[in-house]
Design a protein around this motif. Structure first.
Motif, PDB file in Angstrom:
ATOM      1  N   VAL A  72     -12.161   6.505  -7.757  1.00 45.00           N
ATOM      2  CA  VAL A  72     -10.871   5.849  -7.547  1.00 45.00           C
ATOM      3  C   VAL A  72     -10.079   6.574  -6.479  1.00 45.00           C
ATOM      4  O   VAL A  72      -9.509   5.966  -5.574  1.00 45.00           O
ATOM      5  N   THR A  73     -10.041   7.903  -6.571  1.00 43.82           N
ATOM      6  CA  THR A  73      -9.297   8.693  -5.594  1.00 43.82           C
ATOM      7  C   THR A  73      -9.834   8.447  -4.191  1.00 43.82           C
ATOM      8  O   THR A  73      -9.072   8.345  -3.227  1.00 43.82           O
ATOM      9  N   ALA A  74     -11.151   8.320  -4.088  1.00 45.66           N
ATOM     10  CA  ALA A  74     -11.773   8.134  -2.775  1.00 45.66           C
ATOM     11  C   ALA A  74     -11.425   6.788  -2.161  1.00 45.66           C
ATOM     12  O   ALA A  74     -11.277   6.670  -0.946  1.00 45.66           O
TER      13      ALA A  74
ATOM     14  N   ARG B  31      -6.315   1.800   4.279  1.00 46.22           N
ATOM     15  CA  ARG B  31      -7.244   0.861   4.906  1.00 46.22           C
ATOM     16  C   ARG B  31      -7.964   0.012   3.859  1.00 46.22           C
ATOM     17  O   ARG B  31      -8.112  -1.206   4.026  1.00 46.22           O
ATOM     18  N   VAL B  32      -8.435   0.649   2.794  1.00 48.00           N
ATOM     19  CA  VAL B  32      -9.182  -0.089   1.775  1.00 48.00           C
ATOM     20  C   VAL B  32      -8.277  -1.064   1.043  1.00 48.00           C
ATOM     21  O   VAL B  32      -8.648  -2.216   0.780  1.00 48.00           O
ATOM     22  N   LEU B  33      -7.074  -0.634   0.719  1.00 49.61           N
ATOM     23  CA  LEU B  33      -6.165  -1.522   0.000  1.00 49.61           C
ATOM     24  C   LEU B  33      -5.769  -2.727   0.842  1.00 49.61           C
ATOM     25  O   LEU B  33      -5.587  -3.824   0.324  1.00 49.61           O
TER      26      LEU B  33
ATOM     27  N   ARG C 288     -17.885  -5.857   5.235  1.00 45.31           N
ATOM     28  CA  ARG C 288     -17.676  -6.409   6.582  1.00 45.31           C
ATOM     29  C   ARG C 288     -16.341  -5.953   7.163  1.00 45.31           C
ATOM     30  O   ARG C 288     -16.251  -5.586   8.330  1.00 45.31           O
ATOM     31  N   ALA C 289     -15.306  -5.966   6.322  1.00 45.45           N
ATOM     32  CA  ALA C 289     -13.974  -5.575   6.799  1.00 45.45           C
ATOM     33  C   ALA C 289     -13.887  -4.100   7.123  1.00 45.45           C
ATOM     34  O   ALA C 289     -13.108  -3.683   7.996  1.00 45.45           O
TER      35      ALA C 289
ATOM     36  N   THR D 220       0.805  -1.213   0.000  1.00 39.97           N
ATOM     37  CA  THR D 220       0.000   0.000   0.000  1.00 39.97           C
ATOM     38  C   THR D 220       0.840   1.266   0.000  1.00 39.97           C
ATOM     39  O   THR D 220       0.439   2.280  -0.558  1.00 39.97           O
ATOM     40  N   GLY D 221       2.005   1.249   0.605  1.00 43.73           N
ATOM     41  CA  GLY D 221       2.831   2.447   0.630  1.00 43.73           C
ATOM     42  C   GLY D 221       3.209   2.911  -0.757  1.00 43.73           C
ATOM     43  O   GLY D 221       3.247   4.101  -1.043  1.00 43.73           O
ATOM     44  N   GLU D 222       3.495   1.954  -1.664  1.00 45.83           N
ATOM     45  CA  GLU D 222       3.845   2.312  -3.024  1.00 45.83           C
ATOM     46  C   GLU D 222       2.618   2.716  -3.822  1.00 45.83           C
ATOM     47  O   GLU D 222       2.651   3.638  -4.611  1.00 45.83           O
ATOM     48  N   VAL D 223       1.490   2.020  -3.622  1.00 43.52           N
ATOM     49  CA  VAL D 223       0.298   2.300  -4.408  1.00 43.52           C
ATOM     50  C   VAL D 223      -0.177   3.723  -4.185  1.00 43.52           C
ATOM     51  O   VAL D 223      -0.598   4.411  -5.107  1.00 43.52           O
ATOM     52  N   ILE D 224      -0.115   4.184  -2.946  1.00 39.42           N
ATOM     53  CA  ILE D 224      -0.590   5.528  -2.638  1.00 39.42           C
ATOM     54  C   ILE D 224       0.214   6.579  -3.395  1.00 39.42           C
ATOM     55  O   ILE D 224      -0.286   7.651  -3.718  1.00 39.42           O
TER      56      ILE D 224
END
Length: 212
Positions: free
Chosen positions: A145-147, A152-154, A205-206, A126-130
């Motif tokens: 997509v931005t939202a 947390r979502v990833l 749920r998550a 997630t650190g790279e994706v952001i």
């Protein structure tokens, strides 16, 4: 006028026949410029293929990156995707797909082969994706997509099973249709609907506290 494209000399001219009956409905939804570029590329125009590359490279790269979680590997597999597309462009037809979905199908097969090697596992760092820029005309719902691109979502997407992950990436991050997603994943549209429903339910749920 000489062809100065980086693909010059790599495309062999092909004889383009009339569109098949099954292709007509698909062609109606294809932008005229894409239709023309594909036709010219099938006839050996490397400059047209180069333009298609520019148009779809972000789509292919983003799909691969979300699957493999490595910029370097994603770049390598993206290059291989377009090399394979270059060799097979003469066989491309519009039946049941658009050009971008055809490219993603090639990319998916490469990613599958990569993971079958047994040396890697599916991860989404997630650190790279952001840090990946989210602008681009290939994402029709950029605001959505931005939202959803947040840590947390990833993390929740990463906890889905591989098929659910891929469905979420194709449907919500790339905005592909049910039909395109079904074609890429080798399933029927009804199966994709069910897979999407289960994936969204699992995410809900998550993330129930985040969505409250």
């Amino acid at each position: 006028m000489p062809d100065s494209s980086p693909f010059a000399g790599l495309l062999a001219p092909a004889i383009a026949g009339p569109a098949r009956t099954g292709e007509l409905a698909v062609l109606e939804d294809v932008p005229d410029d894409v239709r023309t570029l594909v036709l010219h590329a099938k006839n050996g125009c490397s400059e047209s293929f180069g333009t298609l590359y520019d148009r779809y490279v972000d789509l292919v790269y983003r799909y691969i990156y979300f699957r493999v979680g490595s910029h370097q590997l994603a770049e390598d597999l993206t290059s291989e995707t377009f090399l394979r597309a270059l060799r097979r462009i003469g066989d491309f037809t519009w039946q049941g797909r658009d050009f971008g979905a055809w490219l993603v199908t090639i990319a998916r097969n490469l990613v599958t082969d990569h993971f079958k090697s047994g040396r890697y596992r599916l991860e989404i760092p997630t650190g790279e994706v952001i840090d990946v820029p989210l602008d681009g005309s290939h994402i029709p719902e950029n605001a959505v997509v931005t939202a959803i691109i947040n840590d947390r979502v990833l993390r929740a997407v990463r906890d889905l099973n591989p098929e659910q992950q891929e469905c979420v990436v194709l449907r919500f991050l790339h905005g592909l249709s049910l039909a395109e997603t079904a074609l890429i994943m080798g399933k029927k549209s009804g199966a994709i609907k069910a897979l999407q429903f289960r994936a969204v339910r699992a995410l809900a749920r998550a993330l129930k506290h985040d969505l409250a």
